[in-house]
Design a protein around this motif. Structure first.
Motif, PDB file in Angstrom:
ATOM      1  N   UNK A  69       0.813  -1.144  -0.025  1.00 42.61           N
ATOM      2  CA  UNK A  69      -0.072  -0.044   0.047  1.00 42.61           C
ATOM      3  C   UNK A  69       0.883   1.170   0.191  1.00 42.61           C
ATOM      4  N   UNK A  70       0.347   2.252  -0.541  1.00 44.29           N
ATOM      5  CA  UNK A  70       0.973   3.690  -0.772  1.00 44.29           C
ATOM      6  C   UNK A  70       0.389   4.494   0.322  1.00 44.29           C
ATOM      7  N   UNK A  71       1.159   5.029   1.256  1.00 44.88           N
ATOM      8  CA  UNK A  71       0.729   6.274   2.119  1.00 44.88           C
ATOM      9  C   UNK A  71       1.275   7.544   1.912  1.00 44.88           C
ATOM     10  N   UNK A  72       0.261   8.388   1.551  1.00 44.70           N
ATOM     11  CA  UNK A  72       0.741   9.926   1.434  1.00 44.70           C
ATOM     12  C   UNK A  72       1.180  10.682   3.109  1.00 44.70           C
ATOM     13  N   UNK A  73       2.153  11.255   2.978  1.00 48.99           N
ATOM     14  CA  UNK A  73       2.412  11.894   4.416  1.00 48.99           C
ATOM     15  C   UNK A  73       1.355  12.921   4.972  1.00 48.99           C
ATOM     16  N   UNK A  74       0.089  12.553   5.502  1.00 51.07           N
ATOM     17  CA  UNK A  74      -0.669  13.214   5.989  1.00 51.07           C
ATOM     18  C   UNK A  74      -1.076  12.994   7.294  1.00 51.07           C
ATOM     19  N   UNK A  75      -2.001  13.887   7.979  1.00 51.85           N
ATOM     20  CA  UNK A  75      -2.177  13.434   9.386  1.00 51.85           C
ATOM     21  C   UNK A  75      -3.115  12.403   9.539  1.00 51.85           C
ATOM     22  N   UNK A  76      -4.200  12.143   8.590  1.00 51.70           N
ATOM     23  CA  UNK A  76      -5.025  10.980   8.645  1.00 51.70           C
ATOM     24  C   UNK A  76      -4.208   9.656   8.419  1.00 51.70           C
ATOM     25  N   UNK A  77      -3.039   9.612   7.674  1.00 52.43           N
ATOM     26  CA  UNK A  77      -2.115   8.555   7.500  1.00 52.43           C
ATOM     27  C   UNK A  77      -1.435   8.062   8.957  1.00 52.43           C
ATOM     28  N   UNK A  78      -0.848   9.188   9.443  1.00 50.23           N
ATOM     29  CA  UNK A  78      -0.255   8.736  10.632  1.00 50.23           C
ATOM     30  C   UNK A  78      -1.044   8.444  11.615  1.00 50.23           C
ATOM     31  N   UNK A  79      -2.322   9.010  11.764  1.00 55.71           N
ATOM     32  CA  UNK A  79      -3.250   8.509  12.701  1.00 55.71           C
ATOM     33  C   UNK A  79      -3.717   7.121  12.472  1.00 55.71           C
ATOM     34  N   UNK A  80      -3.930   6.933  11.129  1.00 58.15           N
ATOM     35  CA  UNK A  80      -4.221   5.387  10.731  1.00 58.15           C
ATOM     36  C   UNK A  80      -3.088   4.441  11.102  1.00 58.15           C
ATOM     37  N   UNK A  81      -1.647   4.696  11.160  1.00 55.61           N
ATOM     38  CA  UNK A  81      -0.618   4.081  11.800  1.00 55.61           C
ATOM     39  C   UNK A  81      -0.645   3.834  13.210  1.00 55.61           C
TER      40      UNK A  81
END
Length: 407
Positions: A303-315
């Motif tokens: 999967x590809x993650x953009x460096x965004x706040x929701x992506x970090x919250x997901x992790x």
């Protein structure tokens, strides 16, 4: 003379009478004030009584000290609770403020346009990078990343053979922004010997215990903790398990309009992209049919993650859940973030390949996947090599000897 003598005697009698009256009055007052007399035997304490009084005083003192200690302990506990509640209130206020700041960062408020012209914002803004999070990793990424993007693979000695096949496919395509997170010393030496960019994390007891000895699934669960620093540094990350063969450069096939782009475990249009699943309950009569939307899970191996706040919250959320219970990581990929499903024929899982594509001559001829992920089959290494033979070396029967599923 006789008259003087009589007056003198009368005066003496009066004085005596007055003295008697005064004495009676004083006696009455004393009787009222001191009914038990001036010297009462009961007022004096015996030695034993004095000892008992002293003993009682000591016991009272001890009880007071005990009560004081108990109250002090309760007071400290109350202070601790006040501090905890104050901290929770501060974090809640901070979270509310952060949410407000995120909304502001999306841009000024606007008025909606006429009917049919309104388009919502799907793509979240990227975060500000913070190199202080990990200066050593920042320096490595600066040297290999292309357009602030990088492929990341986690590996230990247990998956070395599959890693070799993957690295060979990456080098064949000339992909430069590929990085191996070495989870043990063996993989670190292997990368050095084969001129492969790698990153060895600083010692971490919780991560190292799994990273050095864990199998494919155990290592897969570590990615959610490891990838956070990559995003904090401002890089888009394409996470790849080692049981994947690269056949084209994947960065030319991403949309980058969502927080998460992931390949699917689905094997058809319905299972990969979603379908209307009707639940039938005859006992409900007229309302027996309930319509539900279903989609097969995103694949946590690519999967590809953009460096965004929701992506970090997901992790953070997934890592937290996995740390508290034995859960399947793929059940949580895509939660709390905007998401896109990758094309199932470009980003192909092994069920699609071995059950569908290899049996359809037109698909075999026309479809050239970007990657093939051998996620449905335990004999991963042999099937990876067969994928290379079929798609790279042109061996037409390379896939034929394998069963649809596992034996």
């Amino acid at each position: 003379m006789a008259g003087r003598r009589d007056r003198t005697q009368q005066l003496r009698g009066s004085r005596i009478a007055i003295a008697i009256v005064v004495g009676i009055i004083i006696g009455c007052v004393c009787a009222v004030l001191f009914p038990n007399g001036f010297f009462n035997s009961n007022s004096s304490l015996t030695v034993n009584e004095r000892v008992q009084v002293g003993s009682s005083s000591c016991e009272s003192s001890k009880m007071l000290k005990s009560d004081f200690a108990s109250l002090s302990e309760k007071n400290n506990e109350l202070k601790k609770q006040v501090r905890e509640l104050t901290e929770k209130l501060r974090l809640a206020e901070q979270g509310s403020d952060n949410a407000r700041k995120q909304v502001v960062s999306l841009g000024p408020q606007i008025k909606p346009g006429p009917f049919g012209t309104v388009k919502s914002l799907r793509t979240n803004p990227t975060i500000l990078s913070d190199e202080s999070v990990n200066p050593r990793l920042a320096k490595i990424l600066e040297g290999i990343a292309v357009d602030k993007e990088v492929i990341v693979a986690l590996a230990n000695a247990n998956v070395k053979a599959m890693l070799e096949v993957q690295i060979a496919s990456v080098k064949r395509l000339g992909i430069k922004n590929y990085l191996v997170v070495a989870l043990d010393d063996y993989i670190e030496r292997f990368c050095k010997q084969n001129d492969v960019a790698y990153y060895k994390r600083d010692p971490d007891k919780d991560v190292d215990a799994v990273g050095k000895t864990g199998g494919n699934h155990a290592v897969s669960g570590l990615k959610f903790r490891v990838l956070r620093e990559f995003l904090q540094l401002g890089y888009g990350v394409l996470l790849s398990d080692v049981d994947i063969v690269f056949l084209r450069n994947p960065f030319g096939h991403l949309y980058r309009d969502s927080d998460v782009e992931s390949m699917s475990d689905g094997h058809s249009n319905m299972t990969a992209y979603g379908f209307n699943d009707v639940f039938d309950e005859p006992a409900m009569g007229w309302a027996r049919y309930a319509h539900t939307m279903r989609i097969w899970v995103f694949n946590s191996g690519f999967f590809y993650l953009r460096p965004t706040v929701p992506s970090i919250e997901l992790l953070d959320r997934v890592a937290d859940r996995l740390s508290k219970a034995k859960l399947w990581d793929q059940a949580y990929i895509g939660l709390h973030a905007s998401k896109r499903v990758m094309d199932m024929y470009e980003f192909m899982n092994s069920k699609v390949l071995f059950k569908t594509v290899r049996k359809d001559e037109e698909l075999k001829r026309k479809v050239k996947p970007v990657i093939v992920h051998v996620n449905y089959h335990p004999d991963k290494l042999n099937r990876m090599r067969a994928v290379v033979e079929f798609y790279v070396n042109g061996k037409k029967d390379a896939l034929d000897s394998f069963p649809d599923g596992s034996e």
